[in-house]
Scaffold this motif. Structure first.
Motif, PDB file in Angstrom:
ATOM      1  N   MET A   1      38.678  24.464  81.746  1.00 55.32           N
ATOM      2  CA  MET A   1      39.021  23.390  80.984  1.00 55.32           C
ATOM      3  C   MET A   1      40.058  23.787  79.977  1.00 55.32           C
ATOM      4  O   MET A   1      39.982  24.744  79.362  1.00 55.32           O
ATOM      5  CB  MET A   1      37.839  23.047  80.121  1.00 55.32           C
ATOM      6  CG  MET A   1      37.541  21.809  79.372  1.00 55.32           C
ATOM      7  SD  MET A   1      35.916  21.460  78.739  1.00 55.32           S
ATOM      8  CE  MET A   1      35.409  20.947  80.193  1.00 55.32           C
ATOM      9  N   ALA A   2      41.215  23.109  79.789  1.00 53.60           N
ATOM     10  CA  ALA A   2      42.184  23.390  78.955  1.00 53.60           C
ATOM     11  C   ALA A   2      41.987  23.388  77.587  1.00 53.60           C
ATOM     12  O   ALA A   2      41.251  22.559  76.880  1.00 53.60           O
ATOM     13  CB  ALA A   2      43.285  22.206  79.095  1.00 53.60           C
ATOM     14  N   GLY A   3      42.447  24.222  76.750  1.00 54.15           N
ATOM     15  CA  GLY A   3      42.251  24.483  75.712  1.00 54.15           C
ATOM     16  C   GLY A   3      43.174  23.609  74.883  1.00 54.15           C
ATOM     17  O   GLY A   3      44.383  23.099  75.431  1.00 54.15           O
ATOM     18  N   ALA A  29      34.265  23.069  72.271  1.00 57.30           N
ATOM     19  CA  ALA A  29      34.812  24.334  72.279  1.00 57.30           C
ATOM     20  C   ALA A  29      36.395  24.070  72.811  1.00 57.30           C
ATOM     21  O   ALA A  29      36.911  23.436  73.226  1.00 57.30           O
ATOM     22  CB  ALA A  29      34.241  25.212  73.564  1.00 57.30           C
ATOM     23  N   ARG A  30      36.923  25.214  72.444  1.00 57.81           N
ATOM     24  CA  ARG A  30      38.353  25.545  72.754  1.00 57.81           C
ATOM     25  C   ARG A  30      39.472  24.398  72.075  1.00 57.81           C
ATOM     26  O   ARG A  30      40.482  24.018  72.743  1.00 57.81           O
ATOM     27  CB  ARG A  30      38.692  25.626  74.134  1.00 57.81           C
ATOM     28  CG  ARG A  30      37.814  26.686  74.716  1.00 57.81           C
ATOM     29  CD  ARG A  30      38.553  27.633  75.345  1.00 57.81           C
ATOM     30  NE  ARG A  30      38.145  28.788  75.903  1.00 57.81           N
ATOM     31  CZ  ARG A  30      37.792  30.050  75.208  1.00 57.81           C
ATOM     32  NH1 ARG A  30      38.313  30.302  74.443  1.00 57.81           N
ATOM     33  NH2 ARG A  30      37.032  31.018  75.919  1.00 57.81           N
ATOM     34  N   ILE A  31      39.074  23.795  70.713  1.00 55.82           N
ATOM     35  CA  ILE A  31      39.953  22.789  70.126  1.00 55.82           C
ATOM     36  C   ILE A  31      40.196  23.818  68.784  1.00 55.82           C
ATOM     37  O   ILE A  31      39.616  23.756  67.923  1.00 55.82           O
ATOM     38  CB  ILE A  31      39.342  21.480  69.851  1.00 55.82           C
ATOM     39  CG1 ILE A  31      39.112  20.963  71.116  1.00 55.82           C
ATOM     40  CG2 ILE A  31      40.594  20.749  69.067  1.00 55.82           C
ATOM     41  CD1 ILE A  31      38.602  19.598  71.152  1.00 55.82           C
ATOM     42  N   GLY A  32      41.771  24.120  68.787  1.00 55.89           N
ATOM     43  CA  GLY A  32      42.183  24.692  67.470  1.00 55.89           C
ATOM     44  C   GLY A  32      43.025  23.844  66.528  1.00 55.89           C
ATOM     45  O   GLY A  32      43.508  22.809  67.050  1.00 55.89           O
ATOM     46  N   ALA A  33      43.394  24.193  65.487  1.00 50.86           N
ATOM     47  CA  ALA A  33      44.218  23.421  64.545  1.00 50.86           C
ATOM     48  C   ALA A  33      44.774  24.319  63.613  1.00 50.86           C
ATOM     49  O   ALA A  33      44.223  25.241  63.075  1.00 50.86           O
ATOM     50  CB  ALA A  33      43.167  22.312  63.675  1.00 50.86           C
ATOM     51  N   LEU A  34      46.110  23.982  63.464  1.00 52.41           N
ATOM     52  CA  LEU A  34      46.784  24.881  62.578  1.00 52.41           C
ATOM     53  C   LEU A  34      47.506  23.761  61.562  1.00 52.41           C
ATOM     54  O   LEU A  34      48.476  22.855  61.782  1.00 52.41           O
ATOM     55  CB  LEU A  34      48.101  25.467  63.172  1.00 52.41           C
ATOM     56  CG  LEU A  34      47.548  26.885  63.977  1.00 52.41           C
ATOM     57  CD1 LEU A  34      49.048  27.646  64.392  1.00 52.41           C
ATOM     58  CD2 LEU A  34      47.153  27.774  62.945  1.00 52.41           C
ATOM     59  N   ARG A  57      43.487  29.232  75.426  1.00 50.64           N
ATOM     60  CA  ARG A  57      44.124  28.842  76.973  1.00 50.64           C
ATOM     61  C   ARG A  57      42.738  29.117  77.748  1.00 50.64           C
ATOM     62  O   ARG A  57      42.413  30.255  77.837  1.00 50.64           O
ATOM     63  CB  ARG A  57      44.909  29.841  77.235  1.00 50.64           C
ATOM     64  CG  ARG A  57      45.927  29.381  78.501  1.00 50.64           C
ATOM     65  CD  ARG A  57      47.213  29.810  78.634  1.00 50.64           C
ATOM     66  NE  ARG A  57      47.610  31.160  77.958  1.00 50.64           N
ATOM     67  CZ  ARG A  57      48.532  31.819  78.531  1.00 50.64           C
ATOM     68  NH1 ARG A  57      49.476  31.538  79.101  1.00 50.64           N
ATOM     69  NH2 ARG A  57      48.613  33.100  77.683  1.00 50.64           N
ATOM     70  N   GLU A  58      42.578  28.387  78.858  1.00 52.22           N
ATOM     71  CA  GLU A  58      41.599  28.358  79.608  1.00 52.22           C
ATOM     72  C   GLU A  58      42.550  28.662  81.328  1.00 52.22           C
ATOM     73  O   GLU A  58      43.659  28.648  81.346  1.00 52.22           O
ATOM     74  CB  GLU A  58      40.829  27.189  79.767  1.00 52.22           C
ATOM     75  CG  GLU A  58      39.784  27.207  78.720  1.00 52.22           C
ATOM     76  CD  GLU A  58      38.456  28.212  78.779  1.00 52.22           C
ATOM     77  OE1 GLU A  58      38.200  28.328  80.160  1.00 52.22           O
ATOM     78  OE2 GLU A  58      38.116  28.813  77.797  1.00 52.22           O
ATOM     79  N   GLU A  59      41.785  28.331  82.172  1.00 52.50           N
ATOM     80  CA  GLU A  59      42.120  28.665  83.407  1.00 52.50           C
ATOM     81  C   GLU A  59      43.313  27.505  83.789  1.00 52.50           C
ATOM     82  O   GLU A  59      44.151  27.621  84.796  1.00 52.50           O
ATOM     83  CB  GLU A  59      40.919  28.644  84.920  1.00 52.50           C
ATOM     84  CG  GLU A  59      40.285  27.295  84.771  1.00 52.50           C
ATOM     85  CD  GLU A  59      39.157  27.007  83.879  1.00 52.50           C
ATOM     86  OE1 GLU A  59      38.568  25.998  83.839  1.00 52.50           O
ATOM     87  OE2 GLU A  59      38.746  28.047  82.829  1.00 52.50           O
ATOM     88  N   ASN A  60      43.094  26.303  83.455  1.00 53.15           N
ATOM     89  CA  ASN A  60      44.092  25.205  83.689  1.00 53.15           C
ATOM     90  C   ASN A  60      44.895  25.001  82.523  1.00 53.15           C
ATOM     91  O   ASN A  60      45.934  24.158  82.330  1.00 53.15           O
ATOM     92  CB  ASN A  60      43.402  24.027  84.092  1.00 53.15           C
ATOM     93  CG  ASN A  60      42.607  23.201  83.050  1.00 53.15           C
ATOM     94  OD1 ASN A  60      42.125  24.018  82.254  1.00 53.15           O
ATOM     95  ND2 ASN A  60      42.687  22.137  83.037  1.00 53.15           N
ATOM     96  N   GLY A  61      45.193  26.039  81.549  1.00 54.03           N
ATOM     97  CA  GLY A  61      46.051  26.229  80.403  1.00 54.03           C
ATOM     98  C   GLY A  61      45.819  25.667  79.049  1.00 54.03           C
ATOM     99  O   GLY A  61      44.443  25.701  78.901  1.00 54.03           O
ATOM    100  N   ALA A  62      46.639  25.307  78.463  1.00 56.22           N
ATOM    101  CA  ALA A  62      46.394  24.489  77.044  1.00 56.22           C
ATOM    102  C   ALA A  62      47.389  23.568  76.947  1.00 56.22           C
ATOM    103  O   ALA A  62      48.726  23.591  77.320  1.00 56.22           O
ATOM    104  CB  ALA A  62      46.703  25.834  75.961  1.00 56.22           C
TER     105      ALA A  62
END
Length: 194
Positions: A1-3, A29-34, A57-62
C-alpha cells in the motif's frame, strides 16, 4: 500500500491529514504531513521530506501531494520526484487526497491517475439541477466516478432518442461542473408530484 506525504503551506498539510482522519474515523497508516512555514529553511525541509518518504514508502512506492505548483512546498516536493517509486502531484485538494487514500493498494501509476481524476472531478459547480452523488465503493464517501455513473444511468433510461441525447449531453455537462438549463428535459429535475 503506497505511502502518502502531503507537503504544503502551513497549516494546509496537517489540516488535510486531519480531514482524512475525520472522514475515516482515524488517520489511516502511512500518511504524513509537512507544513512549510514562512521562515522554514528549505534545505532542512528537504531533509525532513526525504526522511518522511523513507518512513512512509511501501512496496508500491509513495505519492507526494503538494499545494501550489512553483511555490516553495512544491519545489521541495519536486526534489522527491527523483526518488525511485515516488510520484509527485501539485494542486492537492481534498477530493484528490480522498481518492488517493481509496486507491493506495493499486500500482503507483494507477494511483496517480485516480488521484488526478479525483482532483479535477471534485471541482464542480453546484446548482439546483445537479444530480445527487451515488455510492461508488470508496469508503466512506462517494467519489466523482459514482456521480458520472449515476448520470449515465439516467441518460440510458430515457425513452426516446431525442430525450436520450439531451440526457447524455446534460450528464456530460454536469460531470464537468457546468449544469445546463436542460436538466428538466433530461429527467435530472422532476417537478413535484411526477
Amino acid at each position: 500500500m503506497a505511502g502518502i506525504l502531503i507537503i504544503a503551506h502551513a497549516p494546509l498539510a496537517t489540516a488535510l491529514r486531519e480531514c482524512i482522519a475525520h472522514i475515516y474515523g482515524g488517520c489511516p497508516a502511512r500518511i504524513g504531513a509537512l507544513d512549510v512555514l514562512p521562515d522554514s529553511d528549505p534545505a532542512e525541509v528537504v531533509a525532513k521530506a526525504n526522511s518522511e518518504i523513507e518512513r512512509l514508502r511501501e512496496e508500491n512506492g509513495a505519492l507526494v501531494l503538494t499545494d501550489m505548483f512553483g511555490a516553495t512546498p512544491s519545489n521541495i516536493a519536486a526534489r522527491l520526484a527523483t526518488v525511485p517509486e515516488v510520484r509527485v502531484l501539485a494542486g492537492v485538494n481534498l477530493p484528490m487526497l480522498v481518492r488517493a487514500v481509496c486507491y493506495r493498494a493499486t500500482p503507483l501509476d494507477t494511483l496517480v491517475e485516480k488521484a488526478l481524476a479525483g482532483a479535477s472531478k471534485g471541482v464542480q459547480t453546484i446548482g439546483p439541477c445537479t444530480p445527487p452523488p451515488a455510492e461508488c465503493g470508496c469508503a466512506p464517501t462517494p467519489c466523482a466516478e459514482a456521480v458520472a455513473d449515476a448520470a449515465s444511468q439516467v441518460a440510458s433510461q430515457a425513452a426516446n432518442p431525442v430525450a436520450s441525447q439531451a440526457a447524455s449531453e446534460s450528464a456530460t455537462s454536469a460531470t464537468r461542473g457546468t449544469v445546463g438549463a436542460d436538466c428538466a428535459q433530461a429527467g435530472l429535475l422532476r417537478p413535484a408530484g411526477t
